[in-house]
Design an enzyme around this catalytic site. Structure first.
Site, PDB file in Angstrom:
ATOM      1  N   ARG A 233       0.847  -1.192   0.000  1.00 41.70           N
ATOM      2  CA  ARG A 233       0.000   0.000   0.000  1.00 41.70           C
ATOM      3  C   ARG A 233       0.883   1.242   0.000  1.00 41.70           C
ATOM      4  NH1 ARG A 233      -3.628  -2.433  -1.770  1.00 41.70           N
ATOM      5  NH2 ARG A 233      -5.727  -2.684  -0.948  1.00 41.70           N
ATOM      6  N   GLU A 262      -2.657   8.098  -5.803  1.00 41.49           N
ATOM      7  CA  GLU A 262      -2.805   7.344  -7.050  1.00 41.49           C
ATOM      8  C   GLU A 262      -3.970   7.916  -7.840  1.00 41.49           C
ATOM      9  OE1 GLU A 262      -3.029   3.160  -6.180  1.00 41.49           O
ATOM     10  OE2 GLU A 262      -1.084   3.147  -5.197  1.00 41.49           O
ATOM     11  N   HIS A 281       0.066   0.337  -9.835  1.00 41.98           N
ATOM     12  CA  HIS A 281      -0.773  -0.478  -8.931  1.00 41.98           C
ATOM     13  C   HIS A 281      -1.390  -1.652  -9.705  1.00 41.98           C
ATOM     14  CE1 HIS A 281      -3.166  -0.375  -4.937  1.00 41.98           C
ATOM     15  NE2 HIS A 281      -3.123  -1.618  -5.422  1.00 41.98           N
TER      16      HIS A 281
END
Ligand SMILES: NC(=O)c1ccc[n+]([C@@H]2O[C@H](COP(=O)([O-])OP(=O)(O)OC[C@H]3O[C@@H](n4cnc5c(N)ncnc54)[C@H](O)[C@@H]3O)[C@@H](O)[C@H]2O)c1
Length: 320
Positions: A233, A262, A281
């Site tokens: 994370r 993000e 990601h």
């Protein structure tokens, strides 16, 4: 009729398996974006959260019928589990659907960083066909890999490390040291893992304890020339401190799949650092993991709509 709402993340779609499962139970799946979901009160009985946007208490207040909240993956950082339990809401996740993919991606980043793959690729494309002698490459065999957290993903990374001849240590206060030793991994405290490893792979979930954990002070403990790979994370590390460490050459390279913000802004200084490998990601993604996620979601919907205990139930105490 059970009302099932899916907060969508378009790359994971289409949602046929989930829609079929809801229809089999006599209902109809409602697919909404997070913004719309967060803005409108809902009488949903079940919420599947593929987007991962937060469901704070104020939002739960507007979901009076909610009895099951499902994470489309392992991450449960979008919900306060204790608060959900207090409200009698089942919390469900899919802990194994994409673990192999994330572990493979973490290892791909380790290999790309240690062989300086992207820099060499750019160099050849730029007409420079030379060995990077000013920034030496090292053989993996005999080097030390340190894992932060020792959950499902880190365990697979530990197994992948064996044929490369890496010795592995891990820090996870919630895993029994003998369970680590049984897999050939040396249990260790956080600071010694940071200060003795050549490669650090971060698998910490986002919790109040881990948020912002890898700050300037902890990153300063890393060995000179270390490699840092983060696939868990984006809020567990300070990107500015990490950038300073790679830019001034204290650490050799970083491989990052997750970021505090993000999408990562395209003008972020990390995008200009040569010895940093960035991915969007994507570690959990493969066609196979997406299929597994949809199959698992359909099984969860089938169980909840028929009154059975869903697979992946995190707080079984709500069932009394
Ligand atoms: N990049 C991606 O696409 C992607 C995909 C899937 C999962 N993830 C992330 O990867 C993380 C790890 O996944 P997993 O399947 O291994 O989870 P997991 O639940 O199996 O393991 C998490 C581990 O973290 C440990 N832990 C918790 N707090 C800790 C602390 N303070 N210090 C050290 N260890 C601590 C727990 O004891 C547990 O063993 C997830 O939480 C998720 O955030 C990212």
């Amino acid at each position: 009729v059970t009302r099932v709402v899916l907060i969508e993340y378009p790359p994971y779609g289409p949602w046929d398996a989930e829609a079929d499962a809801v229809e089999r139970a006599g209902g109809r799946l409602e697919v909404v974006g997070y913004e719309q979901f967060a803005a409108t009160p809902s009488d949903a009985d079940v919420v599947l959260n593929a987007f991962g946007g937060a469901l704070p208490s104020a939002l739960l207040d507007r979901l009076p019928n909610l009895r099951c909240a499902v994470s489309f993956g392992v991450g449960l950082d979008w919900l306060d589990i204790a608060e959900a339990t207090k409200r009698g809401i089942m919390v469900v996740n899919m802990p194994l659907a994409n673990v192999e993919d994330v572990a493979t991606h973490a290892f791909a980043l380790i290999l790309a960083c240690s062989r300086r793959l992207l820099e060499l690729d750019r160099s050849v494309r730029g007409g420079v066909f030379e060995w990077p002698r000013s920034e030496p490459l090292h053989r993996l065999r005999g080097r030390r890999l340190g894992l932060l957290a020792f959950g499902n993903i880190a365990r697979i990374v530990a197994k992948l490390a064996v044929p490369f001849g890496l010795s592995v240590s891990a820090h996870d206060p919630y895993v029994a040291p003998d369970a680590m030793r049984a897999l050939g991994v040396e249990p260790a405290e956080l600071e010694p893992v940071l200060s003795t490893s050549d490669i650090i792979s971060v698998h910490l979930p986002s919790t109040p304890e881990t948020r912002g954990l890898l700050d300037e002070r902890l990153l300063s403990l890393l060995r000179r020339g270390a490699i840092v790979v983060i696939t868990s994370r984006g809020d567990v590390y300070d990107p500015d401190a990490l950038l300073r460490a790679v830019s001034d050459g204290r650490i050799a390279a970083a491989g990052l799949d997750v970021f505090p913000q993000e999408p990562l802004p395209s003008d972020h200084p990390l995008t200009r650092a040569g010895n940093v490998v960035l991915t969007p990601h994507v570690a959990g993604y493969s066609e196979e993991s997406i299929r597994d996620l949809h199959d698992t979601a359909a099984r969860i919907i089938g169980a909840v709509t028929s009154g059975a205990k869903p697979p992946g139930l995190v707080n079984p105490e709500v069932l009394g």
